[in-house]
Motif scaffolding. Structure first.
Motif, PDB file in Angstrom:
ATOM      1  N   MET A 110       4.898  -8.235   3.029  1.00  0.00           N
ATOM      2  CA  MET A 110       3.511  -8.053   2.662  1.00  0.00           C
ATOM      3  C   MET A 110       2.808  -7.092   3.630  1.00  0.00           C
ATOM      4  N   LYS A 111       3.158  -7.159   4.923  1.00  0.00           N
ATOM      5  CA  LYS A 111       2.553  -6.267   5.901  1.00  0.00           C
ATOM      6  C   LYS A 111       2.922  -4.820   5.625  1.00  0.00           C
ATOM      7  N   LYS A 112       4.164  -4.573   5.220  1.00  0.00           N
ATOM      8  CA  LYS A 112       4.602  -3.217   4.919  1.00  0.00           C
ATOM      9  C   LYS A 112       3.837  -2.674   3.711  1.00  0.00           C
ATOM     10  N   PHE A 113       3.632  -3.497   2.713  1.00  0.00           N
ATOM     11  CA  PHE A 113       2.903  -3.083   1.507  1.00  0.00           C
ATOM     12  C   PHE A 113       1.459  -2.728   1.860  1.00  0.00           C
ATOM     13  N   THR A 114       0.801  -3.568   2.646  1.00  0.00           N
ATOM     14  CA  THR A 114      -0.580  -3.314   3.059  1.00  0.00           C
ATOM     15  C   THR A 114      -0.664  -2.025   3.875  1.00  0.00           C
ATOM     16  N   ILE A 156      -1.499   5.567   2.226  1.00  0.00           N
ATOM     17  CA  ILE A 156      -1.676   6.363   1.000  1.00  0.00           C
ATOM     18  C   ILE A 156      -3.158   6.561   0.713  1.00  0.00           C
ATOM     19  N   GLY A 157      -3.946   5.509   0.867  1.00  0.00           N
ATOM     20  CA  GLY A 157      -5.397   5.623   0.652  1.00  0.00           C
ATOM     21  C   GLY A 157      -6.025   6.618   1.612  1.00  0.00           C
ATOM     22  N   SER A 158      -5.603   6.574   2.866  1.00  0.00           N
ATOM     23  CA  SER A 158      -6.123   7.515   3.859  1.00  0.00           C
ATOM     24  C   SER A 158      -5.738   8.944   3.500  1.00  0.00           C
ATOM     25  N   PHE A 159      -4.528   9.145   3.060  1.00  0.00           N
ATOM     26  CA  PHE A 159      -4.076  10.475   2.659  1.00  0.00           C
ATOM     27  C   PHE A 159      -4.889  10.997   1.480  1.00  0.00           C
ATOM     28  N   ALA A 190       1.385   0.504   3.748  1.00  0.00           N
ATOM     29  CA  ALA A 190       1.648   1.618   2.832  1.00  0.00           C
ATOM     30  C   ALA A 190       0.396   1.958   2.035  1.00  0.00           C
ATOM     31  N   VAL A 191      -0.327   0.959   1.550  1.00  0.00           N
ATOM     32  CA  VAL A 191      -1.559   1.177   0.778  1.00  0.00           C
ATOM     33  C   VAL A 191      -2.611   1.854   1.654  1.00  0.00           C
TER      34      VAL A 191
END
Length: 161
Positions: free
Chosen positions: A1-5, A11-14, A7-8
């Motif tokens: 779950m930490k990896k998913f958060t 990606i959101g920052s990008f 990653a989000v």
């Protein structure tokens, strides 16, 4: 779950970074030459010219039968283009737009100068060809395009028969 958060968030920052930097990284090409040299010329002076916001006919205004606009020179209102103001003046001869001059345009930053050196001649040429203030927005110059249409629309309202 930490990896998913994580990653989000990355990606959101990008995506946010990409959206914010798009405007400052737009490539501007040199202006195209036009057949009407007066339509694409930007003034060398950058001083503000007072707006004529009244609807009274200019002293040199004449009315051509069947024409869309009254002959004369009309000055549009000052329109905000985020990085500076835009104000245009239009010359109407025989009921048609023949020349558009930029009295004010954003010129405080090098980037603004580059954008407007590219966009302003395109906007003026297209408006003269269309005989209308409704023109396509120039990519990378959305605020300038919208302010141009606003100022030109005001000038043409004064010139409308």
């Amino acid at each position: 779950m930490k990896k998913f958060t994580l990653a989000v968030i990355i990606i959101g920052s990008f995506i946010l970074f990409s959206l914010l930097s798009t405007q400052s990284n737009t490539l501007a090409l040199p202006p195209k030459s036009t057949t009407d040299p007066g339509a694409s010329a930007l003034p060398s002076a950058t001083s503000s010219v007072p707006a004529s916001s009244g609807t009274a006919d200019p002293p040199n205004a004449t009315n051509t039968p069947g024409a869309l606009y009254k002959d004369g020179t009309y000055t549009g209102s000052v329109a905000d283009a985020q990085w500076g103001n835009i104000q245009v003046q239009v010359v109407i001869l025989q009921g048609k737009m023949t020349k558009i001059t930029f009295l004010q345009y954003p010129n405080e930053r090098d980037r603004s100068v580059m954008i407007n050196d590219y966009a302003d001649p395109q906007l003026a040429t297209e408006a003269i060809q269309a005989q209308s203030a409704t023109v396509d927005i120039v990519t990378g110059a959305t605020d300038s395009s919208e302010a141009f249409m606003q100022s030109l629309s005001d000038a043409l309202t004064q010139a409308h028969t």
